[in-house]
Design an enzyme around this catalytic site. Structure first.
Site, short mmCIF file in Angstrom:
data_model
loop_
_atom_site.label_atom_id
_atom_site.label_comp_id
_atom_site.label_asym_id
_atom_site.label_seq_id
_atom_site.Cartn_x
_atom_site.Cartn_y
_atom_site.Cartn_z
N ASP A 132 11.13 -1.26 -9.96
CA ASP A 132 11.32 -2.37 -9.02
C ASP A 132 10.79 -3.66 -9.64
O ASP A 132 10.33 -3.67 -10.78
CB ASP A 132 10.60 -2.07 -7.69
CG ASP A 132 9.09 -2.10 -7.83
OD1 ASP A 132 8.59 -2.19 -8.97
OD2 ASP A 132 8.41 -2.04 -6.81
N ASP A 183 8.02 -6.60 -8.78
CA ASP A 183 6.90 -6.96 -7.91
C ASP A 183 6.57 -8.44 -8.11
O ASP A 183 6.23 -8.85 -9.23
CB ASP A 183 5.67 -6.11 -8.26
CG ASP A 183 5.97 -4.62 -8.19
OD1 ASP A 183 6.19 -4.12 -7.09
OD2 ASP A 183 5.99 -3.97 -9.27
N ASP A 196 9.68 -6.29 -4.31
CA ASP A 196 8.53 -6.46 -3.40
C ASP A 196 8.08 -7.91 -3.48
O ASP A 196 7.69 -8.39 -4.55
CB ASP A 196 7.36 -5.56 -3.83
CG ASP A 196 7.63 -4.08 -3.56
OD1 ASP A 196 8.50 -3.79 -2.72
OD2 ASP A 196 6.97 -3.23 -4.19
N1 CTP Z 1 0.60 -1.72 -4.97
C1 CTP Z 1 -0.22 -2.08 -3.95
N2 CTP Z 1 0.19 -1.97 -2.65
C2 CTP Z 1 1.45 -1.51 -2.37
C3 CTP Z 1 2.31 -1.16 -3.41
C4 CTP Z 1 1.85 -1.28 -4.72
O1 CTP Z 1 -1.35 -2.48 -4.19
N3 CTP Z 1 1.83 -1.42 -1.11
C5 CTP Z 1 0.11 -1.85 -6.35
C6 CTP Z 1 -0.01 -0.51 -7.01
O2 CTP Z 1 -1.33 -0.09 -7.03
C7 CTP Z 1 0.50 -0.74 -8.39
C8 CTP Z 1 1.23 -2.06 -8.37
O3 CTP Z 1 1.04 -2.60 -7.07
O4 CTP Z 1 -0.59 -0.84 -9.25
C9 CTP Z 1 2.68 -1.91 -8.69
O5 CTP Z 1 3.26 -0.89 -7.91
P1 CTP Z 1 4.62 -0.16 -8.30
O6 CTP Z 1 5.74 -1.11 -8.28
O7 CTP Z 1 4.77 1.03 -7.41
O8 CTP Z 1 4.31 0.40 -9.76
P2 CTP Z 1 4.58 -0.18 -11.20
O9 CTP Z 1 3.35 0.04 -11.97
O10 CTP Z 1 5.08 -1.58 -11.13
O11 CTP Z 1 5.67 0.80 -11.77
P3 CTP Z 1 7.25 0.53 -11.94
O12 CTP Z 1 7.38 -0.15 -13.26
O13 CTP Z 1 7.90 1.86 -11.92
O14 CTP Z 1 7.70 -0.35 -10.81
MN MN Z 2 6.74 -2.08 -9.90
MN MN Z 3 6.40 -2.16 -6.24
#
Ligand code: CTP
Ligand code: MN
Ligand code: MN
Length: 490
Positions: free
Chosen positions: A336, A338, A414
């Site tokens: 995703d 962020d 997000d």
């Molecule tokens: N996070 C958070 N609160 C949420 C969702 C996520 O604090 N409601 C934090 C998580 O702890 C994570 C970071 O935001 O460290 C990113 O989350 P995520 O997108 O799920 O993981 P990524 O490390 O970005 O993995 P990917 O590359 O697969 O997206």
């Molecule tokens: Mn992510």
């Molecule tokens: Mn995320």
């Protein structure tokens, strides 16, 4: 959040100096602590000293002959003694060395003894496990610290085969609802990720923290045979494969996936047939499943970030946009995008998200969205989720040369709106990795007596938030060496 200004602490220029007379006798006669600053850092030293004094312990500096308990962290007995000797040598007006040499009654103890004693509210009897290890010069001291946030973990490391095996077992345990077991596998994998070289033999595990018997066996099997029978069986099992498929759908957690499996559902087609029982979020997850299962590239993430920034500026000029999550840690792809949105003037950010979502929707860029207002400080919550205003969305990224609105590729995004005063904490919390964050919070709680969240660092003893304006400052407050984002892939 109104941050309570923290009182300026006296800077300990030449290390912490304790006026022994002012320290008082403490509640426990015959117990005089000396906290070795080496390895703790000035900030954490101060926090621990404060906790110990508040609990009634008497603390003296290294030069005092009255010290009965020397407490140190990540340190051998020899190293602790060398530190004491240096401190005594340089202390002005120090007593003669014969007098200050720690006597046979002086215990050299690991920090765990103090932490357990603080929990118990009294000095615990010293057990062998509390004593600092005595190392001979041939055995190197453990090079790998116990907490993931004390280590540097690059994205690419030489032990991928081993960590993949352990992470398969971690995921399998999590699918089964056994979080403790899952965490044990995750912790072991995380330790191996921080090693600079390939693990050559099982003997090298002796110097590593947190690798239990089960992990050891799996590692041995992979080292000897190239793979583990247990891991391979898990990977082949219908349960594991189905759970992976189902929990990979946006909006589907372990519990829902387990229910579906028990009902005999196995494929996406099975789920589509069961359509009416799906939530709006799950329906969107299923509708765009193919696109969402395709990794997002850095270029795509940056394009979406720029698009969101441009739209945000039309509503609130000066809005800052920061790409966080895996991309900030150097990952070339992710599941995703962020994005943290903020504004230099605290409070202005409140006017952003509602109109931004409307604008994106009007342009056909939002295929799905669920927004929540900021609920920080409203009602107590035990969840580790933060309470920022946010929009979890599926956006439509126009493909080069594609047609009008609604055509393009679906991407999970997000959007998180952060007040400036909490930005450093949100940045640290949203950069991850998930395990790095978990370890940071565990370290803050167990080692510093502080509660770390994506909103701030809370000191329950002083009943106040400790302010910080950068990630570096937060690491400093915790007495940790700074770890740059690219080395937080724990
Ligand atoms: N996070 C958070 N609160 C949420 C969702 C996520 O604090 N409601 C934090 C998580 O702890 C994570 C970071 O935001 O460290 C990113 O989350 P995520 O997108 O799920 O993981 P990524 O490390 O970005 O993995 P990917 O590359 O697969 O997206
Ligand atoms: Mn992510
Ligand atoms: Mn995320």
């Amino acid at each position: 959040m109104a941050l309570v200004p923290v009182k300026r602490r006296r800077r300990a220029a030449a290390g912490p100096v304790l006026p022994e007379a002012a320290a008082g006798p403490g509640r426990f006669p015959g117990v005089v602590l000396c906290l070795v600053e080496r390895g703790l850092g000035a900030r954490r030293w101060a926090l621990l000293a404060e906790r110990a004094r508040a609990a009634g312990f008497c603390l003296h500096s290294a030069g005092s002959a009255a010290v009965t308990h020397v407490v140190a962290e990540q340190c051998s007995a020899e190293e602790a003694l060398a530190w004491l000797a240096r401190r005594r040598g340089s202390a002005t007006g120090s007593v003669p060395s014969a007098q200050t040499e720690p006597g046979t009654s002086t215990a050299l103890l690991d920090l765990s003894w103090l932490l357990e004693s603080l929990d118990a509210g009294r000095p615990l009897d010293v057990e062998p496990r509390h004593r600092l290890p005595v190392t001979s010069s041939e055995t190197p001291s453990p090079a790998v610290p116990a907490y993931g946030c004390q280590r540097r973990t690059p994205l690419v490391h030489p032990n991928g085969v081993l960590t993949d095996a352990l992470e398969t077992l971690a995921q399998d345990a999590a699918f089964g609802g056994d979080e403790r077991r899952s965490l044990a596998f995750t912790r072991a994998a995380s330790v191996l990720k921080a090693l600079p070289q390939r693990l050559g033999s099982i003997r090298e595990l002796a110097a590593l923290p947190g690798i239990g018997e089960h992990c050891r066996k799996v590692i041995q099997e992979v080292l000897e045979d190239g793979s583990s029978a247990e891991v391979e069986a898990v990977r082949r099992s219908e349960w594991y494969r189905t759970m992976q498929l189902f929990t990979g759908i946006f909006g589907v957690g372990t519990q829902t996936a387990t229910c579906w499996y028990r009902e005999g559902l196995r494929t996406l087609a099975d789920l589509r047939a069961a359509g009416p029982r799906l939530s709006r979020q799950q329906q969107a997850g299923l509708r765009y499943w193919e696109d969402l299962a395709t990794p997002v590239t850095l270029a795509e993430a940056e394009a979406i970030g720029e698009l969101v920034r441009a739209e945000a500026w039309r509503i609130l000029p000066g809005t800052t946009m920061t790409l966080v999550g895996g991309f900030r840690r150097g990952k070339p792809t992710g599941h995703d995008v962020d994005l943290l949105l903020s504004h230099p003037e605290e409070g202005k950010e409140r006017a952003l998200l509602g109109p931004l979502v409307t604008r994106l929707e009007q342009q056909g860029l939002l295929l799905y969205q669920q927004s929540q207002p900021n609920t920080f400080g409203l009602e107590p919550s035990s969840s580790t989720m933060d309470r920022f205003e946010h929009c979890f969305a599926i956006m439509c990224l126009a493909l080069p040369g594609a047609g009008g609105p609604g055509t393009g590729r679906a991407v999970r995004v997000d959007l998180v709106v952060v007040p400036r005063g909490q930005f450093a904490f949100a940045l640290l919390g949203w950069t991850g990795s998930r395990h790095f964050e978990r370890e940071l919070r565990r370290f803050a709680g167990r080692q510093c007596g502080l509660a770390l969240s994506n909103h701030g660092l809370y000191d329950p003893q002083r009943e106040m938030f400790l302010p910080a304006t950068s990630e570096e400052e937060i690491f400093q407050l915790l007495g940790l060496d700074y770890v740059p984002p690219a080395e937080r892939n724990a």
